[in-house]
Design a protein around this motif. Structure first.
Motif: not given
Length: 423
Positions: A402-423
């Motif tokens: 949004g707002w012309n940020n133009g950065a790549p999308g994020v996948g649910a797997g990416d979130v799951a990986k960080v969630r597991k690593a930081t719990q």
């Protein structure tokens, strides 16, 4: 007359005998105070303390590619700390990563940076740690690194290849402020330890501005330490020296807010530095050429995402999550309410290809910025317990597009990986 002269001489001698220790004590106090300031410049307390623990007693858990290590007790306790270190022992540990008993320290201790600290500052630091810090007996924890990676002798060869010995030398053609800033950033500030990419041997791929990758941003402990070069989208290219100084003193400006371990840096270190030193650091950082980033055109705001968010179309799940959970702080237009609440439109951390910081801060929030003893009014809350991995992926994808940020999308797997690593 002779009796009078003798009496005056005796009185002067007695007075001097009391005055000299007083002057010496005042000099020691001044040196301790200076050493305390330098310890803040080095943010020693952040790594050598645990949350709610006693200062400088160590025990902070640090993740490395080899395994887990724990910071050590650097109080002057003679049994568990550095109380038996001579000044030469102290300098060798700081500059060469070698403890008093001769064992090599892991390069999580930023001794390649501290190697640049001059003798006067080393003396002041030693004086502070020996006479300005309370000795506290607290045993050090052994690293949790499996054999054979736990062997320290290979570090001798690591030092031969990657450790550049020699204190910082002023660069000709640069003014006093630039050189002071370079000395602080490269030395005690050890900014490259987090913000410079590391090689296969865990070495910083550059130790100063002569290296193309210096301070170009790097992943670290489930965050991405921001690009500090002049890159115009993900770096400091759109920041003024005043913007950089404001960030170092308060942790926020019109472009971004601190997160992760940078919050500790602001709280414990940079806000305590003099305006002159902060200005010098800003001067140096703004002199760095662009490195990293996508090399695309300079960011320009586009309001299309605002309309999408306001209309809340049924086919845009990310916009729905943004409107429900994010819009009230970051604005329907993504511009936030800086410096109190960070903008998302054009934020360098949003534009960065590596999304780990955005995922982490959305899941886990961030610690309070405490400036002048006053906590920030609106810290980022934790959404990990509220939103699932798919929802977080969708809202971050919406924000990054949004707002012309133009950065790549994020996948649910990416979130799951960080969630597991930081719990």
């Amino acid at each position: 007359m002779k009796t009078t002269l003798k009496a005056l001489a005796l009185a002067a001698a007695v007075t001097a005998s009391f005055a000299l220790p007083t002057l010496s004590h005042a000099a020691d106090d001044a040196l301790v105070t200076r050493g305390e300031y330098l310890a803040k410049a080095g943010d020693c307390i952040a790594c050598h303390s645990t949350p709610h623990g006693k200062p400088f007693t160590g025990g902070l858990k640090m993740m490395t590619p080899m395994g887990v290590i724990y910071s050590t007790n650097i109080t002057p306790d003679p049994e568990t700390g550095i109380g038996q270190y001579s000044e030469d022992d102290f300098k060798r540990a700081m500059r060469e990563g070698i403890a008093k008993d001769g064992h090599n320290l892991y390069p999580a201790m930023p001794y390649p940076s501290y190697a640049k600290v001059n003798d006067d500052d080393m003396h002041a630091l030693y004086t502070y740690f020996m006479h300005g810090v309370a000795p506290i007996k607290q045993a050090n924890r052994e690293p949790d690194i499996k054999w054979p990676l736990n062997m320290r002798w290979p570090l001798k060869f690591w030092n031969m290849v990657f450790l550049e010995k020699g204190v910082y030398q002023d660069k000709t053609g640069k003014d006093v402020a630039w050189n002071r800033g370079a000395y602080l950033i490269q030395g005690l500030g050890h900014c490259g330890s987090c913000h410079t990419p590391r090689g296969i041997a865990f070495q910083e791929q550059a130790l100063d501005e002569s290296g193309a990758l210096y301070l170009s941003g790097s992943p670290i402990d489930n965050w991405f330490a921001s690009n500090l070069t002049g890159e115009h989208n993900v770096g400091l290219g759109r920041w003024s020296e005043a913007d950089v100084a404001q960030f170092l003193k308060t942790g926020a400006n019109q472009h971004a807010s601190a997160f992760g371990s940078m919050t500790d840096v602001i709280n414990n270190s940079t806000q305590a530095l003099t305006d002159v030193d902060v200005a010098a650091m800003s001067r140096y950082l703004k002199s760095l050429p662009a490195a990293g980033g996508s090399g695309g055109p300079a960011y320009a705001y586009d309001a299309k995402a605002t309309k999408v968010s306001l209309t809340r179309p049924a086919n845009d799940a990310g916009a729905r999550v943004y409107t429900a959970f994010c819009m009230h702080c970051h604005g329907v237009d993504g511009r936030g309410f800086a410096p109190m609440l960070a903008p998302l439109a054009g934020n360098p951390n949003v534009l960065e290809k590596n999304a780990s910081s955005l995922i982490n801060v959305t899941l886990n929030g961030t610690g309070d910025l405490v400036i002048g003893g006053v906590p920030a009014a609106y810290p980022m809350p934790k959404y990990g317990p509220v939103l699932n991995d798919q929802q977080i992926a969708e809202v971050l994808t919406f924000i990054r597009a949004g707002w012309n940020n133009g950065a790549p999308g994020v996948g649910a797997g990416d979130v799951a990986k960080v969630r597991k690593a930081t719990q």
